[in-house]
Design an enzyme around this catalytic site. Structure first.
Site, mmCIF file in Angstrom:
data_model
loop_
_atom_site.group_PDB
_atom_site.id
_atom_site.type_symbol
_atom_site.label_atom_id
_atom_site.label_comp_id
_atom_site.label_asym_id
_atom_site.label_seq_id
_atom_site.Cartn_x
_atom_site.Cartn_y
_atom_site.Cartn_z
ATOM 1 N N LYS B 67 0.779 -1.450 0.461
ATOM 2 C CA LYS B 67 0.011 0.035 0.091
ATOM 3 C C LYS B 67 0.559 0.956 -0.019
ATOM 4 O O LYS B 67 0.404 2.696 -0.406
ATOM 5 C CB LYS B 67 -1.166 0.111 1.635
ATOM 6 C CG LYS B 67 -1.544 -1.336 0.815
ATOM 7 C CD LYS B 67 -2.715 -0.949 2.103
ATOM 8 C CE LYS B 67 -3.941 -2.278 2.532
ATOM 9 N NZ LYS B 67 -4.044 -2.508 3.863
ATOM 10 N N TYR B 187 -5.484 -4.730 -6.906
ATOM 11 C CA TYR B 187 -5.638 -4.756 -5.346
ATOM 12 C C TYR B 187 -5.122 -6.060 -4.787
ATOM 13 O O TYR B 187 -4.497 -5.977 -4.119
ATOM 14 C CB TYR B 187 -7.432 -4.318 -4.437
ATOM 15 C CG TYR B 187 -6.559 -4.140 -2.854
ATOM 16 C CD1 TYR B 187 -5.859 -3.519 -2.726
ATOM 17 C CD2 TYR B 187 -6.869 -5.429 -2.088
ATOM 18 C CE1 TYR B 187 -5.912 -3.779 -0.854
ATOM 19 C CE2 TYR B 187 -7.279 -5.568 -0.880
ATOM 20 C CZ TYR B 187 -6.597 -4.369 -0.598
ATOM 21 O OH TYR B 187 -6.366 -4.592 0.891
ATOM 22 N N VAL B 257 -0.214 -9.104 6.774
ATOM 23 C CA VAL B 257 -0.365 -9.790 7.007
ATOM 24 C C VAL B 257 0.504 -11.109 6.622
ATOM 25 O O VAL B 257 0.251 -12.098 7.241
ATOM 26 C CB VAL B 257 -1.667 -10.387 7.027
ATOM 27 C CG1 VAL B 257 -2.465 -8.987 7.905
ATOM 28 C CG2 VAL B 257 -2.452 -10.464 5.238
#
Lengths: 303, 303, 303, 303
Positions: B67, B187, B257
Site C-alpha cells: 500500500k 488490489y 499480514v
C-alpha cells in the site's frame, strides 16, 4: 537559524488574517468573551535561545494543553503501571465521545481525549493533591508562578455535563478509584490554568531535551518516557485532526480549545502558538497555519 | 554505527523465540502454509550501506506493505487531488471495517486501511495499468525484477468477500470510478507481490532520502510528499496498533499480514523485518520486537 | 362495517394531497419515472368481502413487500431452523446498514432489512428455484398470474452496489451458502415483481386467517407461523419507522420503496395501499396517512 | 375460559424449574439477596375476574415496570408534547447504552430505555412532585397503598453511575430541564417501588380497557393513548428482546430487572408474572416461559 526572524515573518503574514475565519470556543462565557484578534508565538531551543512575536506574553486558558503536564506527573509517579487503565491509540472519534468508552468497557483510548485525561486526574488524586502538584510542576518548568483562572474553573464545573457523564460512565466500569467530584475538580481546574506562549514554550522544554528540565537540567522524565509523550502527542494530541497535523506539520503537538498549541521538535526546540479562533476540529485556526509556516520556513519536522 | 552487528544481535536474540507465540495468517491457504520458523531483517542507509541477518533473502508475500508503493504512484500522478476521495486520519477501527465507511459516506479514513487502498487502486486504474506500473516501480526501486505470486493472487480473489464488500460499498457512494472487478484485480495482485527483506529495505529507500530514488538519486516523490507518506505510515501504518508502534518504536512503519514490516528513519535508513507469525493486531510478532530492539540499541527514533 | 365507504372516504380525503409532499424513489430510473399522482387502496376480509378505491388495479413494483412472501416460503420449508442465520429483533438502523452486520458477525437482525432478505434468498436458492417458487406462490395466493418487471430487475442489478456489499460481507462471515450472483439474482428479481393493490390485499390474506390460503383455505403456514410473521411485520416491517407505525397505526405492516404497504388486521382482513411518493423513512407518505385514517375510522388495531 | 386453572397449570409446570437457570440481578445488594426460588402470577380481566398462583402476593421491586406508569402520568399531563424530547422507536441497543444518545443528539430512542425514562422523570419534576404522584397513581390503580423500598432506592442512588452519566449527557444536550439530582431522585425511587403480582395485574388494567381505571372506570388515559402505550410496550418494552417477545408471545409486555413482567391482552385482561432469575437479556427467565405457556394455552395474542 534566525528563529526571531522566522517568528516575526509568521506574525506578519498571519496577523492580517485575524478575525476572518474560525470561532472562539463558546461553551463557557469566560472563553466566549476572549477577543479573537490575538495571535502570539514563542519558542525556546534546547540551548536556551528564545524568540517570540505578537501576543506572546498574554496569558490564555491552556485547557487541554494541560493534559500533557498531568500525564507527565502520572507517568513520573506510576511508570508503565499507568497504562492498565488508559490506552495509547488514536480514537478516530471526537474528543468528548462516549461511544468508544462503551464498546471498550470504560478504558479510554488515550490520555488526551477528555475521558483519558479524567482517568489521569483520578490517578493524581490517588497520588496526592493533583491540583497543587500540577501548578507546582508548571511553575517550576517555566520559572514563574502559574495560576488557575477561578472564573473559568467555575464555568467549567457549571457546564461540564459531558465530562461529568464521562466520569460517571468510567466510574461504573471501575476505571476511576476516587470520588467523582474530587476527580472532576482537578480536571476542571487544570483546564482553567492561565499561561502565556512564552511560559508554555519554556515549560514544555523537557520534551525536546530527552526529559530534562528546560532550566535546571534535572530529569523530569526519562528519555524513553519523554519520547513516548511526544509519540502520544503526534498520534493523539490534536483531537480528530491528528492525522492531518502529522501530514501537514509533522511535529508532536497538543492543542486546547483556548486556542493554544504546543509543538515539539525533538533535540531542537519547543514552540507555543496561540490564537483563540478555532477551526471545525477544535484546533486554533491560525495556530495551525503558523505551525505549517514554521515547518515550511525551517524544514524542521520529525519525518 | 555498526549496523551489521546490531542486526546480528537482534537475529541472535529473537531466533530462539521462533514458533513460540503468534499465528501465521490463515485466511488463504498459500499464507497458512508458510513456516513460522523464519525471521529476516535488512537495512540500507542513505549512504548506500547495507546490512542483513537471518532469512533476509527469502521472498515473502508483501501484502499490505504494497500500500505504501501504490500510494506513492497515486501521489506522484495526482498530488493533492488524490485526497478528495481518501482521508488522512487514523481510523480507530480494524483495517477491514465497514462501519466508518458508512458513517463517513464512502470516504475511507486513510490509504492504508483496505478500503483506502482499494480507492487508491481505483485511481491507478484510471491512470493506466496499475498492476504493471506497480511492478515496474518496485523493480526499479530495488534494482531487481519483482513478481506476483499467482497462487496467492488467485486465493485473495477467491476469498476476498470482505474486500469485495468494501469495493461495492464505496462504488455505491461514488468513491470508485472504475469497474469493481478491474479495481480488485489490481488490489489482489498488489497484495500478492513477493519480495525479500533486502529488496524492500532498498525499495523503501526514497522515504528516508527526501523522496529521491535509493539507487539512481532521481526524484520519486517531492521532499514534502515523502515526509507525508512517512507521517501516514506513523499514524496509520500498522492497523489498529499505530499508537502502540509510535509509543514503543517511534518510527514510520507499514506492516502486512504476510509478516513483513518496513520502517523508516528519516535522513538515516530504511529497514525491513519479516517473520510470519502475527500478534492479535495482525502485525508480525517478532517483527515488532525486532523494531523495538533496533530502536533501543541504536537510539534512532523520530521523537 | 361498510368497508367500501371507508375506502372511498380515504381516497377522497387523500387524493387532493397527491404530489404535494414526499419523493418517488430515485435510485433506479424505472422507479424514478413512476408518476407520484397515484393512490390506490384495496382490502379483502376473512369472509372474502372485497373493497377498493383509487388506483387499486394499477400494477406497481412491490419491492420490499416481497420480503413477506419470500420469508413465508422459507419458514414453510425450514421452520425454526431458518432462525439460526437470521435474527428477529428490530435493527434500530437504516434498512441497508452494514454497521450492525459487522458487530453481530454477519447475522442480520431480522428478515426484513436488506441483509436479512438476502439471507432468506440464499435459503431459497438452497431449497430450489427461489424466483420461480416465489412467483408461483404469489400467483396462487392472488389467483392471477404475477410477473417480474424485467427492466426494474435489471436496474436493481446494475445499481445494487450496497446489496452486493451486504451479500459479500455475509458470505465472508459464512451466512450465505450459495454463489452470490445467484442469490442476488433471486433478490433483485423478487424486488421487481409487479402487482396491484387488489392482488396484494388478496395475496396477504393468509396472514389474517391463521395461515390459511385466502382463496383455497388450505394451510400456507401454521397458525403460530402466521402470527409470528405478523409480529415481525409489526416490529420490523417499516424500516426505521416501525415504532412510529406501531404507535400511530398499530397493525402489522410491510412497506416497499415502490410505495406499497400491506397491513394485517388479524382475524379480520388484509389491506394494501399504494402511493409512490415516500417520506424520509422510505415509507409511502400517503400510504401511511391512509392507514392512520383507516384505523381511526374503523377502530381496528391490535392494541 | 378457566383462567385460575390455566395459572395453576403454569405454576405447576414451571415451579420445578426454579433455581435451575438464570441469575438474580446483582448490581445492588438488595436485589442480589432476593431468593430465586420464587414464582408468582396473577391476572385480572376487564370484567374484574381475578386469578393468581404461586408467590403472587409477595412484594418485589418493580424496577423498570414503573416506566409504564411514569409514562402514563407524563402522557396524561402533556399529551403529544411529550414526544418532542423522547422518541418512539426500538433502540436495537442495550437498555443503558449511551451510543445512540450521542449520535441522536441527546434524544432518547423511547421512554422505556433508561435514558428515556430519565427524560420522562424530568417532565414529571417540571409538572410537580413526580415521586408522590407516581405512588398516588399506583395506589389508586390497585386500590391499596403502595410504597418505596428505601434501601433499594438508596442502593440505586449509590451505584447509579451509568444512569448519572445518562442524565448528565442528556443535560448537556438540553434534553433535561431540571436539576440532575432531583430528576434522578424520582427515577431511583420509582425503580424501588415494591408491589405484588396481584397489585400490578390490577394496576395495569387501564391498558386493556381503553384507558379506563380498572376499579373506578374513570379515564386514566384516552383510548388512543392507552393503545399507544401498548404499542410502545410491544416494540420497546423488554429491552433488547422486544422482537423475540413479539415473536414468541405476541403481547405488549414491560419487564424489570426485579424479575417482574406485566403483559396486556387488549380488551381481555392484564397479567403480571414474577420470578427473580433473569436471562441474558435481563428479562425474567421463568416469567418469559410463563407468558409463552399462557399464550399457548389460551390462544390469546394480538396477532
Amino acid at each position: 537559524m534566525n528563529f526571531q526572524l522566522v517568528l516575526d515573518q509568521i506574525n506578519a503574514e498571519l496577523r492580517p488574517l485575524l478575525g476572518q475565519q474560525g470561532q472562539v470556543a463558546r461553551y463557557i462565557p469566560a472563553l466566549a468573551r476572549v477577543s479573537p484578534q490575538q495571535f502570539g508565538i514563542a519558542l525556546r531551543t534546547c540551548a536556551g535561545e528564545v524568540a517570540q512575536a505578537g501576543d506572546s506574553a498574554v496569558p490564555f486558558s491552556i485547557q487541554s494543553v494541560s493534559k500533557v503536564f498531568s500525564l507527565t506527573l502520572a507517568i513520573k509517579a506510576l511508570g508503565e503501571a499507568l497504562w492498565t487503565r488508559i490506552g495509547r491509540e488514536p480514537s478516530g472519534s471526537p474528543f468528548n465521545s462516549l461511544v468508544q468508552l462503551e464498546t471498550e468497557r470504560g478504558i479510554p483510548r488515550n490520555p488526551f481525549i477528555n475521558a483519558g485525561a479524567i482517568a489521569v486526574a483520578d490517578r493524581l488524586v490517588t497520588l496526592g493533591d493533583g491540583k497543587a502538584e500540577l501548578l507546582a510542576l508548571l511553575s517550576r518548568l517555566c520559572g514563574e508562578p502559574v495560576a488557575i483562572d477561578a472564573e473559568v474553573a467555575q464555568s467549567e464545573a457549571d457546564t461540564g455535563f459531558r465530562n461529568t457523564a464521562l466520569a460517571n460512565f468510567m466510574k461504573g466500569f471501575g476505571t476511576l478509584d476516587n470520588d467523582i467530584a474530587t476527580v472532576l475538580d482537578v480536571y476542571f481546574n487544570q483546564c482553567a490554568i492561565a499561561m502565556t506562549c512564552e511560559q508554555l514554550a519554556c515549560a514544555a522544554g523537557y520534551l525536546c531535551r530527552d526529559g530534562r528540565h528546560p532550566l535546571a537540567g534535572t530529569p523530569v522524565l526519562s528519555p524513553a518516557q519523554a519520547r513516548r509523550v511526544n509519540a502520544l502527542m503526534l498520534t493523539c494530541g490534536t483531537y480528530d485532526a491528528a492525522g492531518e497535523f502529522a501530514f501537514r506539520i509533522g511535529l508532536p503537538c497538543k492543542s486546547g480549545v483556548g486556542g493554544g498549541i504546543i509543538a515539539v521538535v525533538p533535540d531542537h526546540l519547543t514552540l507555543c502558538v496561540w490564537s483563540p479562533a478555532l477551526d471545525a476540529t477544535g484546533n486554533s485556526l491560525l495556530g495551525r497555519q503558523a505551525l505549517e509556516l514554521f515547518v515550511a520556513k525551517t524544514g524542521l519536522s520529525v519525518f
